[in-house]
Design a protein around this motif. Structure first.
Motif, PDB file in Angstrom:
ATOM      1  N   VAL A 193      21.633 -33.289   3.409  1.00 33.47           N
ATOM      2  CA  VAL A 193      20.568 -34.242   3.601  1.00 33.47           C
ATOM      3  C   VAL A 193      20.560 -35.008   4.540  1.00 33.47           C
ATOM      4  O   VAL A 193      19.635 -35.362   5.387  1.00 33.47           O
ATOM      5  CB  VAL A 193      20.591 -35.068   2.022  1.00 33.47           C
ATOM      6  N   GLY A 228      12.807 -34.154  -2.216  1.00 30.06           N
ATOM      7  CA  GLY A 228      13.160 -35.558  -1.513  1.00 30.06           C
ATOM      8  C   GLY A 228      11.955 -36.770  -1.509  1.00 30.06           C
ATOM      9  O   GLY A 228      10.811 -36.230  -1.503  1.00 30.06           O
ATOM     10  N   CYS A 245      23.290 -21.727  -6.749  1.00 27.78           N
ATOM     11  CA  CYS A 245      22.361 -22.819  -6.275  1.00 27.78           C
ATOM     12  C   CYS A 245      20.993 -22.136  -6.267  1.00 27.78           C
ATOM     13  O   CYS A 245      19.853 -22.949  -6.265  1.00 27.78           O
ATOM     14  CB  CYS A 245      22.751 -23.465  -4.919  1.00 27.78           C
ATOM     15  N   GLU A 276      17.251 -30.418  -7.948  1.00 30.89           N
ATOM     16  CA  GLU A 276      18.489 -30.904  -8.342  1.00 30.89           C
ATOM     17  C   GLU A 276      19.105 -30.375  -9.745  1.00 30.89           C
ATOM     18  O   GLU A 276      18.366 -29.988 -10.660  1.00 30.89           O
ATOM     19  CB  GLU A 276      18.506 -32.411  -8.353  1.00 30.89           C
ATOM     20  N   ASN A 296      22.516 -31.296  -3.704  1.00 28.80           N
ATOM     21  CA  ASN A 296      22.088 -31.785  -2.410  1.00 28.80           C
ATOM     22  C   ASN A 296      23.099 -32.526  -2.152  1.00 28.80           C
ATOM     23  O   ASN A 296      23.543 -33.579  -2.906  1.00 28.80           O
ATOM     24  CB  ASN A 296      20.734 -32.721  -2.586  1.00 28.80           C
ATOM     25  N   CYS A 297      24.020 -32.224  -0.869  1.00 30.34           N
ATOM     26  CA  CYS A 297      25.131 -33.361  -0.475  1.00 30.34           C
ATOM     27  C   CYS A 297      24.637 -33.439   1.147  1.00 30.34           C
ATOM     28  O   CYS A 297      23.941 -34.034   1.794  1.00 30.34           O
ATOM     29  CB  CYS A 297      26.368 -32.681  -1.000  1.00 30.34           C
ATOM     30  N   GLU A 348      19.997 -33.351   7.837  1.00 27.95           N
ATOM     31  CA  GLU A 348      18.537 -33.296   8.042  1.00 27.95           C
ATOM     32  C   GLU A 348      18.107 -34.299   8.813  1.00 27.95           C
ATOM     33  O   GLU A 348      17.108 -34.192   9.550  1.00 27.95           O
ATOM     34  CB  GLU A 348      17.852 -32.915   6.618  1.00 27.95           C
ATOM     35  N   PRO A 377      17.484 -37.891  -2.481  1.00 23.20           N
ATOM     36  CA  PRO A 377      17.928 -36.551  -1.927  1.00 23.20           C
ATOM     37  C   PRO A 377      17.932 -35.290  -2.638  1.00 23.20           C
ATOM     38  O   PRO A 377      18.355 -34.288  -2.156  1.00 23.20           O
ATOM     39  CB  PRO A 377      19.408 -36.783  -1.497  1.00 23.20           C
ATOM     40  N   LEU A 402      16.235 -32.528  -1.789  1.00 22.28           N
ATOM     41  CA  LEU A 402      15.325 -31.671  -1.013  1.00 22.28           C
ATOM     42  C   LEU A 402      15.632 -30.203  -1.443  1.00 22.28           C
ATOM     43  O   LEU A 402      14.551 -29.381  -1.217  1.00 22.28           O
ATOM     44  CB  LEU A 402      15.908 -31.728   0.464  1.00 22.28           C
ATOM     45  N   GLY A 403      16.565 -29.807  -2.257  1.00 20.42           N
ATOM     46  CA  GLY A 403      16.621 -28.507  -2.865  1.00 20.42           C
ATOM     47  C   GLY A 403      16.335 -28.482  -4.458  1.00 20.42           C
ATOM     48  O   GLY A 403      16.714 -27.552  -4.884  1.00 20.42           O
ATOM     49  N   SER A 462      26.916 -28.533  -1.154  1.00 19.96           N
ATOM     50  CA  SER A 462      26.864 -29.211  -2.555  1.00 19.96           C
ATOM     51  C   SER A 462      28.000 -30.221  -2.772  1.00 19.96           C
ATOM     52  O   SER A 462      29.005 -30.483  -1.870  1.00 19.96           O
ATOM     53  CB  SER A 462      27.180 -28.319  -3.526  1.00 19.96           C
ATOM     54  N   VAL A 471      22.861 -39.654  -1.450  1.00 20.55           N
ATOM     55  CA  VAL A 471      23.992 -38.517  -1.928  1.00 20.55           C
ATOM     56  C   VAL A 471      25.004 -39.100  -2.771  1.00 20.55           C
ATOM     57  O   VAL A 471      25.444 -38.826  -3.967  1.00 20.55           O
ATOM     58  CB  VAL A 471      24.371 -37.844  -0.857  1.00 20.55           C
TER      59      VAL A 471
END
Length: 405
Positions: free
Chosen positions: A212, A260, A18, A250, A208-209, A215, A245, A247-248, A172, A283
């Motif tokens: 999200v 995001g 990742c 993709e 992202n799973c 958070e 989604p 956030l990290g 993930s 997601v």
């Protein structure tokens, strides 16, 4: 990625799949290989290591993946198997051998650093005395080869024949299922991974799973039960609110630069339940794209077997069933990959083929299935199309967000 020196000492902390710092190297190797390679592939990380840590790269004598390193510690043998090696970017899909031209494109010296590949039905080796003493086990017992987490999960839920897809809702997100033939997807959405039986495991993976919606929950200070109850009162499609989604960054879509985004807000629409449901839907929509690609390649599923921590959320179950329009089944064993590894090791110890052994051992499932509601299929189709269009506009090729990194 675990790199060892000539004395088999680890040279640096492992780079995990990742880690998207090798995005530039991924773009370069995609051009060289003529196919889409995302930063999660080990080839991109080795090229990154060569450029950013040349002193470390110069000392590399062996390249392993984390589970190969554990097997090396157990057996003293440095070997790999195809399911995890599929994620390196160096594997020739048919037959399953190292593609030396791809390896040389990163660095010719790496041809001497990759270990031999074992078949799906061969052990990694036998337990060596030092490891046996530390573990309190008999020396010389067979050590199963293990495999990629998704390949092991497929064994653990009994997905060894075409028609069953596995959906994993964890840190993930992954969607995968057995295929007797190789599926080559030029878009890179579906990766042509090998499975742990000698067949194929076409796979979609998102970075992202479950993190999200978590958070969102933490931001509002609500319990899982409280925020899920609020979200269950909202309508499918979230009244036009879309949560992208990323956030990290993709992996699928291949947008490591993405972030995001919460779009479509109006007065009163920032309520916790709505935002939480939008996160769950966002997601899910990423993963549902994989079903469409697999169907386009002729792999038509008749059910989903759902694993991972997110599978415990009853609302998420409902959203997945309705968005995918497939019945869901849930294995009773929560650690599907661990069960798959145990089944694999038992088969190899008994000299049986792994796929046949798993088929002969029924996997315990929850009673009944979560069935899709056809009445909301249209609402989810519209919401998915909106989500994809917004994502493309913000982060796709030629978008303002493409150059934001």
């Amino acid at each position: 990625m675990v790199v060892l020196d000539k004395d088999n000492m680890v040279l640096r902390p492992a780079k995990l799949w990742c880690d998207v710092t090798s995005a530039e190297e991924a773009e370069e190797l995609s051009r060289v290989y003529g196919t889409t390679l995302v930063p999660s592939f080990t080839a991109t990380k080795l090229l990154w290591l060569k450029r950013h840590e040349p002193d470390v790269f110069a000392q590399v004598a062996t390249v392993l993946l984390p589970h190969n390193y554990i097997n090396f510690w157990l057996t003293g043998e440095a070997v790999m198997e195809a399911s995890d090696a599929s994620g390196m970017g160096f594997l020739s899909e048919n037959p399953r051998l190292w593609d030396w031209e791809r390896v040389k494109a990163v660095d010719p010296r790496l041809c001497d650093c990759l270990p031999p590949l074992r078949s799906a039905n061969e052990p990694a080796g036998r337990l060596q005395p030092d490891a046996a003493e530390r573990l309190g086990l008999p020396a010389g017992i067979v050590v199963g080869p293990g495999g990629g987490d998704n390949a092991m999960a497929a064994l653990g839920v009994g997905a060894v024949e075409e028609g069953t897809l596995v959906l994993s809702l964890g840190t993930s997100g992954t969607l995968f299922g057995p295929s007797m033939g190789l599926i080559e997807d030029p878009t890179g959405i579906i990766c042509p991974f090998a499975d742990a039986t000698g067949a194929w495991l076409p796979l979609l993976c998102t970075i992202n799973c479950a993190g999200v919606p978590e958070e969102v929950r933490q931001a509002h200070g609500l319990s899982h039960e409280e925020i899920t109850e609020l979200a269950s009162r909202e309508q499918p499609g979230c009244d036009g609110v879309t949560f992208l989604p990323f956030l990290g960054g993709e992996r699928t879509p291949n947008w490591p630069h993405a972030s995001g985004a919460l779009l479509g807000l109006r007065v009163g629409s920032s309520r916790p339940g709505l935002v939480y449901r939008a996160a769950l839907e966002g997601v899910t929509f990423l993963l549902a794209a994989g079903k469409e690609r697999l169907r386009a390649h002729g792999l038509v599923p008749d059910e989903l077997r759902v694993v991972g921590g997110g599978a415990r959320n009853r609302l998420w179950r409902r959203i997945v069933a309705d968005a995918f329009q497939l019945p869901l089944r849930f294995p009773l064993e929560p650690e599907a990959a661990a069960l798959g590894g145990a089944l694999q090791a038992a088969a190899i110890d008994r000299g049986q083929r792994v796929g046949k052994f798993v088929s002969s051992h029924g996997i315990a499932l929850e009673e009944g299935a979560t069935l899709p509601d056809p009445g909301v299929a249209g609402a989810y189709r519209a919401a998915m199309q909106r989500s994809r269009a917004l994502g493309q506009a913000l982060f796709g090729e030629g978008s303002p967000g493409k150059g934001a990194h």
